[in-house]
Design an enzyme around this catalytic site. Sequence first.
Site, PDB file in Angstrom:
ATOM      1  N   LYS A  42       5.282  -2.409   0.994  1.00 31.34           N
ATOM      2  CA  LYS A  42       5.419  -2.112   2.415  1.00 31.34           C
ATOM      3  C   LYS A  42       4.149  -2.525   3.153  1.00 31.34           C
ATOM      4  O   LYS A  42       3.064  -2.536   2.565  1.00 31.34           O
ATOM      5  CB  LYS A  42       5.738  -0.633   2.613  1.00 31.34           C
ATOM      6  N   SER A  49       9.740   5.960   4.887  1.00 28.94           N
ATOM      7  CA  SER A  49       9.226   4.788   5.544  1.00 28.94           C
ATOM      8  C   SER A  49       9.272   3.523   4.689  1.00 28.94           C
ATOM      9  O   SER A  49       9.026   2.437   5.208  1.00 28.94           O
ATOM     10  CB  SER A  49       7.779   5.049   5.980  1.00 28.94           C
ATOM     11  N   SER A 103       8.683   9.347   1.798  1.00 29.51           N
ATOM     12  CA  SER A 103       8.796   7.916   2.107  1.00 29.51           C
ATOM     13  C   SER A 103       9.135   7.013   0.930  1.00 29.51           C
ATOM     14  O   SER A 103       9.625   5.909   1.125  1.00 29.51           O
ATOM     15  CB  SER A 103       7.499   7.419   2.733  1.00 29.51           C
TER      16      SER A 103
END
Length: 518
Positions: A123, A198, A222
């Site tokens: 990410k 996330s 997340s």
Amino acid sequence: MCRILVMVIQFFRGIADHVLEFIFGIYWDRQREPVPDLDRHHECLRESATSLARKIKNKELKSEDLVRAAIERIKQVNPILNAVIDERYEAALAEAREIDERLDMGITDYCDKPFLGVPFTTKEASPVKGMSLTFGLWSRRNMRASEDSKAVARLRAAGAIPLALTNIPELLIWNETRNPVYGTTKNPHHTGRSPGGSSGGEAALMATYATPISLCSDVAGSTRIPSFNCGLFGYHPTAGATNLRGLFYRKGDEGNTMFCLGFISKTMEDMAPLMKVVAGDKQNLLNLDRQVDLKGVKIFYVEEFGDFWISPVRSDLKNAMKDVILNMEKRWPTENSPETYYHEGFNHSVNLWRYWMEKEPEDYFSLYNNGDGKPFIAFELVKKLLGFSRHNLNLIIRLAGLRFWPSPNPEWAETLTRELKNDISKTLGDNGVLLLPSGPIPCPYHYFPYTGPYNFGYWSIVNVLKCPAVQVPLGVNSKGLPLGIQVMAAPGNDALCIEVAKYLEQEFGGAIMACKAK
Ligand SMILES: *[C@@H]1O[C@H](CO)[C@@H](O)[C@H](O)[C@H]1NC(C)=O
Ligand SMILES: *[C@@H]1O[C@H](CO)[C@@H](O)[C@H](O)[C@H]1NC(C)=O
């Protein structure tokens, strides 16, 4: 009396969730777009990272071919998913060629690198030198990373090759993956739904065979929420073992924090070897090599928290947990058959997380303007509603929550947390796991999390407790959406958590991929 009122409110909330979901579905079900199946000549992407590394070392597979397959696969799925936001395809191919050449020349000093020649994605919050580093903020849209995060550096040192960066929500704190710089990432199982957040970009790629290794992080779910939404495994380790240097705004010396690195994967096989790499010198805190005999394991479970801020758990998720318990009752000797667990701390999971989140070093109010003065939240909201804001509404809602939701009494929060922690450690010991629901509602439509911004309590309590946990996929519901469960253990018992997750992987069919492999 108060309890009855809560029950009545929760009853109506459950109905409202269904009605709202129906209304959202009228629009979003029509936006659904299928993801192409995996071609036969990309077949290597079905395998685990561990097995790919073995094949590369044995010269049964060229690293270059694997990297090329991953690039081609990303190019097939990304126009539909919007998961990848920056890439280094040419550099990765060059690095792969070098590895192949050295292996051909018989240079074996390399061979102890556990993930030699296997590409990975991460990410955007976990920077790779020279690549995008916006954290989803418009004001940072031109920012690039000046160095690798510690975890990326460790993966590189283990032979893995960074390939691409994936999308995140603005400043990471939302249940969906959307930001003003790169837009919205879609769930490959149903593109009208969210992959969660996330680490949503990572989960979307993993569920479509587009990445063999997915580096994530988790301060309120997340790693685990996106793996749940996309039908995958998500491993969140005991806190304190992973080096956070370079992740988001971290320097790596913050000490006591709820933040942890983690991995999303289509198989449990890769989890311990990957975690050892990013934990490095601290891996002894995780005891990943401990031999676990499942025969003696004690199983506890919680069906529902009874937290006012969280929607009621859907019956399909409750039934998935019941199936797990039935399976274990049959398999385990009677004296070890699963038992329910109760502690009042769980009734306050959201509030406890809210309290401990304030102790984390990030000041989201300063970060909002990238260090350029703190916003006046009501004004930001008005600006947003009039169309003059470069922020997502979800970030403004999160900050409003931090500003206006009264902070819990410190003595209350600390005492309750301590009691819950002690009770978990005492009850689970080194030989027990606790099964928790994977969220109240399976994979939501885009924007649905606005209807319940605090529905992450089942995930965030694990962060508060600093325990290891694995999200395990458990087949699909009647709409074809992935179901799941969390397996949590007391701190330091990561091996136990992983072993129980592996058992469930065998018994319940493992990852639910979002497309077929021809
Ligand atoms: C906590 O929640 C559980 C499960 O819903 C409920 O049975 C219990 O009464 C609640 N306890 C308190 C103190 O509210
Ligand atoms: C946030 O994500 C979790 C995991 O998918 C889900 O259970 C929860 O319902 C989500 N929140 C909302 C409001 O959709």
